[in-house]
Design a protein around this motif. Structure first.
Motif, mmCIF file in Angstrom:
data_model
loop_
_atom_site.group_PDB
_atom_site.id
_atom_site.type_symbol
_atom_site.label_atom_id
_atom_site.label_comp_id
_atom_site.label_asym_id
_atom_site.label_seq_id
_atom_site.Cartn_x
_atom_site.Cartn_y
_atom_site.Cartn_z
ATOM 1 N N ARG A 191 0.944 -0.930 -0.275
ATOM 2 C CA ARG A 191 0.032 -0.194 -0.177
ATOM 3 C C ARG A 191 0.977 1.366 -0.198
ATOM 4 N N ASN A 192 1.980 1.435 0.560
ATOM 5 C CA ASN A 192 3.247 2.619 1.123
ATOM 6 C C ASN A 192 3.501 2.681 -0.391
ATOM 7 N N SER A 193 4.391 1.719 -0.974
ATOM 8 C CA SER A 193 4.166 2.040 -2.221
ATOM 9 C C SER A 193 3.676 2.650 -3.600
ATOM 10 N N LEU A 194 2.176 1.855 -3.691
ATOM 11 C CA LEU A 194 1.214 2.161 -4.590
ATOM 12 C C LEU A 194 1.310 3.637 -3.850
ATOM 13 N N ASN A 195 0.959 3.869 -3.036
ATOM 14 C CA ASN A 195 0.906 5.641 -2.572
ATOM 15 C C ASN A 195 1.656 6.110 -3.304
ATOM 16 N N GLU A 196 2.886 5.836 -2.728
ATOM 17 C CA GLU A 196 4.078 6.971 -3.494
ATOM 18 C C GLU A 196 3.826 6.596 -5.468
ATOM 19 N N LYS A 197 3.786 5.797 -5.445
ATOM 20 C CA LYS A 197 3.558 5.927 -7.138
ATOM 21 C C LYS A 197 2.779 6.524 -7.809
ATOM 22 N N ILE A 198 1.688 6.550 -6.968
ATOM 23 C CA ILE A 198 0.078 7.349 -7.657
ATOM 24 C C ILE A 198 0.810 8.953 -7.278
ATOM 25 N N VAL A 199 1.253 9.080 -5.811
ATOM 26 C CA VAL A 199 1.976 10.411 -5.885
ATOM 27 C C VAL A 199 2.942 11.421 -7.199
ATOM 28 N N VAL A 200 3.984 10.542 -7.622
ATOM 29 C CA VAL A 200 4.712 10.838 -8.748
ATOM 30 C C VAL A 200 3.285 10.712 -9.896
ATOM 31 N N LEU A 201 3.112 9.832 -9.704
ATOM 32 C CA LEU A 201 2.845 9.563 -11.323
ATOM 33 C C LEU A 201 1.090 10.970 -11.297
ATOM 34 N N ALA A 202 0.886 11.060 -10.121
ATOM 35 C CA ALA A 202 -0.068 12.161 -10.257
ATOM 36 C C ALA A 202 0.350 13.628 -10.756
ATOM 37 N N GLN A 203 1.791 14.093 -10.234
ATOM 38 C CA GLN A 203 1.849 15.622 -10.121
ATOM 39 C C GLN A 203 2.096 15.945 -11.137
ATOM 40 N N GLY B 93 5.753 3.376 -21.123
ATOM 41 C CA GLY B 93 4.215 3.007 -20.626
ATOM 42 C C GLY B 93 3.393 4.576 -20.485
ATOM 43 N N SER B 94 2.309 4.417 -20.399
ATOM 44 C CA SER B 94 2.056 5.829 -19.290
ATOM 45 C C SER B 94 1.424 6.299 -18.651
ATOM 46 N N ASP B 95 1.470 7.450 -18.373
ATOM 47 C CA ASP B 95 1.290 7.783 -16.833
ATOM 48 C C ASP B 95 0.113 7.846 -16.444
ATOM 49 N N LEU B 96 -0.831 7.706 -17.379
ATOM 50 C CA LEU B 96 -2.439 7.686 -16.790
ATOM 51 C C LEU B 96 -2.428 6.294 -16.626
ATOM 52 N N ALA B 97 -2.450 5.535 -17.799
ATOM 53 C CA ALA B 97 -3.309 3.926 -17.638
ATOM 54 C C ALA B 97 -2.171 3.583 -16.491
ATOM 55 N N GLU B 98 -1.011 3.867 -15.890
ATOM 56 C CA GLU B 98 -0.385 3.352 -14.607
ATOM 57 C C GLU B 98 -1.131 3.820 -13.803
ATOM 58 N N LEU B 99 -1.446 5.317 -13.705
ATOM 59 C CA LEU B 99 -1.866 5.545 -12.363
ATOM 60 C C LEU B 99 -3.150 5.055 -11.929
ATOM 61 N N GLU B 100 -4.252 4.942 -13.382
ATOM 62 C CA GLU B 100 -5.107 3.721 -13.531
ATOM 63 C C GLU B 100 -5.414 2.479 -12.700
ATOM 64 N N ALA C 148 11.558 8.256 -14.235
ATOM 65 C CA ALA C 148 11.380 6.260 -13.556
ATOM 66 C C ALA C 148 12.807 5.421 -12.802
ATOM 67 N N ALA C 149 13.853 6.731 -13.387
ATOM 68 C CA ALA C 149 15.011 6.259 -13.027
ATOM 69 C C ALA C 149 15.364 6.775 -11.362
ATOM 70 N N ARG C 150 14.471 7.555 -10.955
ATOM 71 C CA ARG C 150 14.315 8.249 -9.498
ATOM 72 C C ARG C 150 13.842 7.193 -8.457
ATOM 73 N N LEU C 151 12.796 6.292 -9.412
ATOM 74 C CA LEU C 151 11.861 5.493 -8.686
ATOM 75 C C LEU C 151 12.446 4.364 -8.738
ATOM 76 N N ASN C 152 12.407 4.014 -9.882
ATOM 77 C CA ASN C 152 12.748 2.786 -10.735
ATOM 78 C C ASN C 152 11.589 1.605 -10.520
ATOM 79 N N TRP C 153 10.825 2.005 -10.669
ATOM 80 C CA TRP C 153 9.179 1.516 -11.315
ATOM 81 C C TRP C 153 8.663 1.612 -12.243
ATOM 82 N N VAL C 154 8.668 2.994 -12.916
ATOM 83 C CA VAL C 154 7.519 3.655 -13.967
ATOM 84 C C VAL C 154 8.069 2.917 -15.726
ATOM 85 N N LYS C 155 7.804 2.460 -15.802
ATOM 86 C CA LYS C 155 8.036 2.128 -17.209
ATOM 87 C C LYS C 155 8.483 3.019 -17.849
ATOM 88 N N ALA C 156 9.311 3.535 -19.016
ATOM 89 C CA ALA C 156 9.410 5.029 -19.290
ATOM 90 C C ALA C 156 8.472 4.532 -20.945
#
Length: 110
Positions: A40-52, A73-80, A63-71
């Motif tokens: 849950r904490n990891s997902l919340n962190e991802k959501i915060v970064v994606l929603a910025q 992919g779409s931010d919106l799709a990953e956020l969903e 992606a490089a800083r947090l090592n989890w966003v697929k470059a």
């Protein structure tokens, strides 16, 4: 009430000892709840970064800083996806918490 007689609250009932199966379940619940909290904490962190919005960081920098966003992919799709996964995680946590409370009450931990 007579003078000099104090009314005292009833002492809480001592819990019974959990069976072996209940102890095993209790331990598994605790472990799974810890895993879900981390998830849950990891997902919340991802959501915060994606929603910025208007961030000075590009997608690849985030992606490089947090090592989890697929470059790619779409931010919106990953956020969903993260939001849906967070909902499932919360639902599972709620159901596990209910059972954990039942076992803790039986054991007299509450």
């Amino acid at each position: 009430m007579q003078a000099g007689v104090k009314k005292t609250a009833a002492a809480p009932k001592p819990g019974r000892k959990l069976s072996w199966a209940e102890q095993q379940e209790y331990q598994k619940l605790c472990k799974r709840m810890e895993e879900l909290e981390k998830q849950r904490n990891s997902l919340n962190e991802k959501i915060v970064v994606l929603a910025q919005s208007g961030s000075d960081l590009s997608l690849s920098q985030r992606a490089a800083r947090l090592n989890w966003v697929k470059a790619s992919g779409s931010d919106l799709a990953e956020l969903e996806r993260c939001s849906l996964e967070l909902g499932k995680c919360s639902d599972e946590e709620d159901s596990l918490t209910e059972r954990w409370l039942e076992l803790a009450e039986l054991a007299g931990d509450l």
